[in-house]
Design an enzyme around this catalytic site. Structure first.
Site, PDB file in Angstrom:
ATOM      1  N   SER A 186       0.790  -1.234   0.000  1.00 17.45           N
ATOM      2  CA  SER A 186       0.000   0.000   0.000  1.00 17.45           C
ATOM      3  C   SER A 186       0.822   1.284   0.000  1.00 17.45           C
ATOM      4  O   SER A 186       0.293   2.336  -0.311  1.00 17.45           O
ATOM      5  CB  SER A 186      -0.938  -0.011   1.200  1.00 17.45           C
ATOM      6  OG  SER A 186      -0.190  -0.096   2.392  1.00 17.45           O
ATOM      7  N   HIS A 214      -5.576  -4.478  -1.282  1.00 14.33           N
ATOM      8  CA  HIS A 214      -5.504  -3.398  -2.275  1.00 14.33           C
ATOM      9  C   HIS A 214      -5.578  -3.905  -3.712  1.00 14.33           C
ATOM     10  O   HIS A 214      -5.526  -3.108  -4.649  1.00 14.33           O
ATOM     11  CB  HIS A 214      -4.219  -2.586  -2.087  1.00 14.33           C
ATOM     12  CG  HIS A 214      -4.290  -1.630  -0.941  1.00 14.33           C
ATOM     13  ND1 HIS A 214      -4.892  -0.400  -1.018  1.00 14.33           N
ATOM     14  CD2 HIS A 214      -3.855  -1.740   0.348  1.00 14.33           C
ATOM     15  CE1 HIS A 214      -4.809   0.221   0.138  1.00 14.33           C
ATOM     16  NE2 HIS A 214      -4.183  -0.574   0.995  1.00 14.33           N
ATOM     17  N   LYS A 244     -12.367  -1.708   1.036  1.00 12.38           N
ATOM     18  CA  LYS A 244     -11.630  -0.851   0.085  1.00 12.38           C
ATOM     19  C   LYS A 244     -12.424  -0.774  -1.225  1.00 12.38           C
ATOM     20  O   LYS A 244     -13.424  -0.098  -1.270  1.00 12.38           O
ATOM     21  CB  LYS A 244     -10.200  -1.336  -0.049  1.00 12.38           C
ATOM     22  CG  LYS A 244      -9.441  -1.006   1.254  1.00 12.38           C
ATOM     23  CD  LYS A 244      -8.013  -1.441   1.304  1.00 12.38           C
ATOM     24  CE  LYS A 244      -7.413  -0.952   2.628  1.00 12.38           C
ATOM     25  NZ  LYS A 244      -6.564  -1.924   3.288  1.00 12.38           N
TER      26      LYS A 244
HETATM   27  C1  LIG Z   1      -6.376  -2.220   4.724  1.00 18.10           C
HETATM   28  C2  LIG Z   1      -5.753  -3.515   4.905  1.00 18.10           C
HETATM   29  C3  LIG Z   1      -6.236  -4.413   5.857  1.00 18.10           C
HETATM   30  C4  LIG Z   1      -7.319  -4.041   6.813  1.00 18.10           C
HETATM   31  O1  LIG Z   1      -8.583  -4.120   6.214  1.00 18.10           O
HETATM   32  P1  LIG Z   1      -9.843  -3.515   6.964  1.00 18.10           P
HETATM   33  O2  LIG Z   1     -10.990  -4.157   6.292  1.00 18.10           O
HETATM   34  O3  LIG Z   1      -9.798  -2.039   6.776  1.00 18.10           O
HETATM   35  O4  LIG Z   1      -9.739  -3.895   8.395  1.00 18.10           O
HETATM   36  C5  LIG Z   1      -5.649  -5.659   5.950  1.00 18.10           C
HETATM   37  N1  LIG Z   1      -4.623  -6.005   5.151  1.00 18.10           N
HETATM   38  C6  LIG Z   1      -4.124  -5.161   4.236  1.00 18.10           C
HETATM   39  C7  LIG Z   1      -2.990  -5.616   3.363  1.00 18.10           C
HETATM   40  C8  LIG Z   1      -4.662  -3.888   4.082  1.00 18.10           C
HETATM   41  O5  LIG Z   1      -4.170  -3.052   3.173  1.00 18.10           O
END
Ligand SMILES: *Cc1c(COP(=O)(O)O)cnc(C)c1O
Length: 396
Positions: A186, A214, A244
């Protein structure tokens, strides 16, 4: 009386963070988290959300959520294993399995919680986990919770991974060995080298675990990084988030039926925390239907991302080596990066600065998250503001 030990601890540490400029002030939004957001009474172009496809505010999904509330209420009422499994949860899990091309799937309350749940349900103190050094915090915490030996490998360094896998295997110290990676990283927007990872996993008999938070909705025509590389039947755990690109909230594991059966009896957040609410599930199901039935939003996301990247590059900014819509604008110095982000904000672009310790020292950046919902006019305006602030601060 409340604890003076606690208040001393908090006072000292808060003071310390504020002194170092590391205390994050949160700006509450006065609008939905769409392509434009309102903060302190003012509209700004939003380049900070993970709402890749604009689905968080999609009218069709809002309607589905409202209908689910009318039918099922606002809460699921219990944990999944008592009687908090609505037919909607089952429908969502079937949709996720189809979406990910796996036998089955299990939904959790968040992506974070999903990593806490899934890793420790399978790995224990007699096991080892090979983990990319840039993996997400929830993976790091999930690994710790499992009590397995964590062996970090250098970011996307396949020689290092192979070497460490070989050592772990040959040591004979571990029952099981797992390799865990983000699908898309990310901070830089680079993609994990999944074909090589799978090859190394086959060579050393590793369990494979890909957290594609992502990548889902973004790569592989929406189906994610694993599909992008055509490896759907070669990865044991496909993790995703529903918060996301999907635009709602929740997390999931997709994989073989046996794995999902095991997680349903052994992963603690599934057993001990109330399940996703009816509105959330209904919206997620609608969202997956939309993403699966058309690549229109995904195509528009990439078009907008390419447009923004091209524009920033032409202006002379260093945008790193992203392979996805995540667009870092690397400023370098920590203080300058923060000033840059603050000036963008004052001019009408909301893009957060990310500095050490989240990224290495001297690689401070403003991270831009273009979405399918941005118009060309919004991106043009953002570029104009970038040019102004870039010249003002001697970055370009
Ligand atoms: C954003 C993210 C999470 C967390 O996801 P949420 O649904 O916001 O709790 C977990 N792993 C990765 C790789 C992320 O980028």
């Amino acid at each position: 009386m409340t604890s003076h030990l606690l208040s001393d601890f908090l006072k000292d540490n808060l003071h310390d963070l504020k002194e170092k400029g590391l205390y994050n002030e949160i700006d509450p939004l006065e609008s939905a988290n769409g392509p434009m957001i309102k903060i302190n009474g003012r509209e700004r172009i939003n380049l900070s959300s993970n709402n890749y496809l604009g689905l968080a505010t999609d009218v069709r999904l809002k309607e589905k959520a409202k209908a689910a509330i009318d039918q099922y209420g606002v809460g699921a009422g219990a944990v999944r294993t008592i009687n908090g499994t609505l037919k909607l949860h089952v429908e969502l899990e079937e949709a996720l399995a189809t979406f990910k091309h796996t036998e089955a799937a299990i939904a959790y309350q968040s992506g974070f919680n999903c990593n806490m749940a899934a890793i420790s349900a399978v790995m224990d103190k007699n096991d080892a986990i090979l983990s990319d050094e840039l993996n997400h915090a929830s993976i790091i915490d999930g690994c710790r919770l499992s009590k397995a030996k964590v062996i970090r490998f250098n970011h996307s360094d396949m020689d290092d991974l192979r070497q460490k896998a070989k050592e772990a295997k040959e040591s004979g110290n571990y029952n099981k060995i797992m390799v865990i990676t983000d699908g898309v990283f990310s901070m830089d927007g680079d993609i994990a080298k999944l074909p090589e990872i799978v090859e190394i996993a086959e060579e050393f008999d590793l369990i494979t675990y890909v957290d594609d938070a992502h990548g889902s909705g973004v790569l592989g025509k929406g189906a994610g990084t694993v599909k992008h590389f055509g490896l759907s039947n070669k990865v044991d755990f496909q993790i995703g988030t529903l918060s996301k690109a999907i635009g709602v909230v929740g997390g999931y594991v997709a994989g073989k039926q046996q794995l999902i059966d095991w997680l349903k009896v052994r992963s603690r957040p599934f057993l001990f925390s109330t399940s996703l609410s009816p509105a959330d599930i209904a919206a997620c199901i609608g969202s997956i239907e939309l993403i699966s039935s058309s690549t229109e939003l995904c195509d528009r996301l990439w078009e907008n991302a390419d447009y923004l990247k091209e524009g920033l590059k032409k202006l002379g900014f260093n945008i790193g080596h992203s392979e996805t819509p995540i667009t870092p604008c690397i400023i370098g110095d920590e203080v300058k990066t923060q000033t840059f982000s603050k000036r963008l904000n004052e001019e009408g672009v909301y893009a957060k600065s990310i500095v050490f310790p989240t990224v290495p020292r001297g690689t401070g950046r403003v991270r831009n998250m273009p979405t399918a919902a941005h118009s060309k006019e919004m991106l043009d305006e953002a570029l104009k503001i970038y040019e102004k602030v870039g010249k003002e601060l001697d970055v370009i």
